[in-house]
Design an enzyme around this catalytic site. Structure first.
Site, mmCIF file in Angstrom:
data_model
loop_
_atom_site.group_PDB
_atom_site.id
_atom_site.type_symbol
_atom_site.label_atom_id
_atom_site.label_comp_id
_atom_site.label_asym_id
_atom_site.label_seq_id
_atom_site.Cartn_x
_atom_site.Cartn_y
_atom_site.Cartn_z
ATOM 1 N N SER A 46 0.797 -1.229 0.000
ATOM 2 C CA SER A 46 0.000 0.000 0.000
ATOM 3 C C SER A 46 0.830 1.281 0.000
ATOM 4 O O SER A 46 0.302 2.355 -0.290
ATOM 5 C CB SER A 46 -0.948 0.019 1.201
ATOM 6 N N LYS A 106 0.721 3.295 -3.092
ATOM 7 C CA LYS A 106 -0.413 4.175 -3.365
ATOM 8 C C LYS A 106 0.001 5.643 -3.378
ATOM 9 O O LYS A 106 -0.587 6.454 -4.097
ATOM 10 C CB LYS A 106 -1.513 3.951 -2.325
ATOM 11 N N TYR A 161 -2.283 -2.826 -10.778
ATOM 12 C CA TYR A 161 -2.275 -2.585 -9.332
ATOM 13 C C TYR A 161 -1.453 -3.632 -8.594
ATOM 14 O O TYR A 161 -0.680 -3.311 -7.684
ATOM 15 C CB TYR A 161 -3.705 -2.543 -8.808
ATOM 16 N N TYR A 205 -3.968 3.185 7.680
ATOM 17 C CA TYR A 205 -5.242 2.465 7.668
ATOM 18 C C TYR A 205 -6.199 3.092 8.693
ATOM 19 O O TYR A 205 -6.198 4.310 8.866
ATOM 20 C CB TYR A 205 -5.024 0.968 7.916
ATOM 21 N N VAL A 213 1.032 -3.832 3.964
ATOM 22 C CA VAL A 213 0.895 -5.119 4.639
ATOM 23 C C VAL A 213 2.124 -6.016 4.507
ATOM 24 O O VAL A 213 2.155 -7.107 5.072
ATOM 25 C CB VAL A 213 -0.369 -5.879 4.170
#
Length: 309
Positions: free
Chosen positions: A65, A68, A193, A245, A263
């Protein structure tokens, strides 16, 4: 006060490493389940070119993540702020990062922010290029420009493992396509992705990305503006509000710096005008954040007075 030696960080790593037994590596992506639970590494990169590190520094991990943030920067460069935020919101959410519920219960049906999976899928779909390979290549080129080194790649085994277990992300992508947030084929954006998430680097590379954001998009050694200050500002703001998160508020109180986790156990932090921090520690808590990495960030924030609040 800033870090002045590798030995300082080594002591902090040793203190935080004991917390790895409190977490677990993720098991829903088989390739990531192979990670060493006890591994922990950290680096701090500073504007003068110095970089201190400790722990399993040479170990490379996938960004997951954390990618991102880089994808958002590139999508903003490609399309502009107005276009991106017509399709993705700016608000944090208390739901898990892979939740689909808000897509159904809010109107218009667009993701709340770019740091949850639904928003990240929408953002990745905005990266320009004629093929997945070209678009991924542009993202990697931007990353190499930020770090100042070539040789960044992605882990094909992890990418394939994620592709084979991407049912929930695929479901979200179909929902977004139904509501015209995503305009391309679902399989295309899922492939991009998963490969984006599998970009890998070590904690030193990660700290250098954090440093560039901390310096408002300016490369600390060459002085080149790699990202417009506005793009860097947007990325850092999302890191504060959504980067950890559904524990982002607690992290802001306890640590107080813009940060993004993944993660794989990564944490990238940007201390405005001071330093970038990169951490990898694959033992996760129940919200998907590195247990030892979080503890290490708290210790560093107190020792070096990092909090921007």
């Amino acid at each position: 006060m800033d870090c002045r030696s590798d030995e300082e960080l080594y002591q902090l790593v040793q203190e935080s490493r004991v917390h790895t037994i409190e977490g677990k590596v993720i098991d829903y992506i088989p390739a990531l389940a192979k990670a060493d639970l006890s591994s922990l590494s950290v680096a701090m990169a500073f504007p003068d070119g110095s970089c201190y590190s400790a722990g399993d520094v040479e170990t490379k991990s996938t960004l997951q993540s954390i990618s991102k943030v880089l994808a958002l920067a590139l999508a903003l460069l490609d399309n502009g702020e107005e276009y991106v935020f017509q399709r993705v919101g700016m608000e944090p959410t208390g739901d898990p990062f892979n939740s689909i519920i808000k897509l159904e219960t809010i109107a218009p049906h667009k993701p709340l922010n770019p740091m949850i999976n639904a928003g990240a899928l929408a953002v990745s779909s905005m990266i320009k290029g004629e093929s997945v390979e070209e678009r991924l290549g542009r993202l990697i080129q931007l990353t190499e420009l930020i770090i100042g080194e070539e040789g960044i790649g992605y882990n094909e085994e992890v990418a394939q493992s994620e592709l084979e277990t991407a049912d929930l992300n695929r479901s979200m992508a179909y929902y977004l396509k139904q509501h015209c947030v995503i305009e391309e084929e679902v399989d295309t954006v899922i492939e991009l992705y998963t490969k984006q998430c599998a970009i890998e680097m070590n904690c030193v590379d990660l700290a250098k990305v954090g440093l560039l954001l901390a310096m408002d998009g300016k490369h600390p050694t060459t002085g080149e503006m790699i990202l417009p200050p506005r793009v860097a500002s947007i990325c850092k703001t999302f890191m504060v509000t959504c980067g950890m998160y559904n524990a982002s508020g607690e992290f802001a109180i306890r640590v107080g710096v813009p940060a993004k986790s993944g993660v794989s156990g990564g944490i990238m932090a940007s201390v405005p005008q001071r330093c970038g921090i990169g951490i990898f520690g694959p033992a996760l808590d129940d919200r998907g954040n590195s247990v030892a990495g979080w503890d290490l960030m708290e210790k560093m924030s107190k020792k070096y007075d990092l909090s921007m609040f």
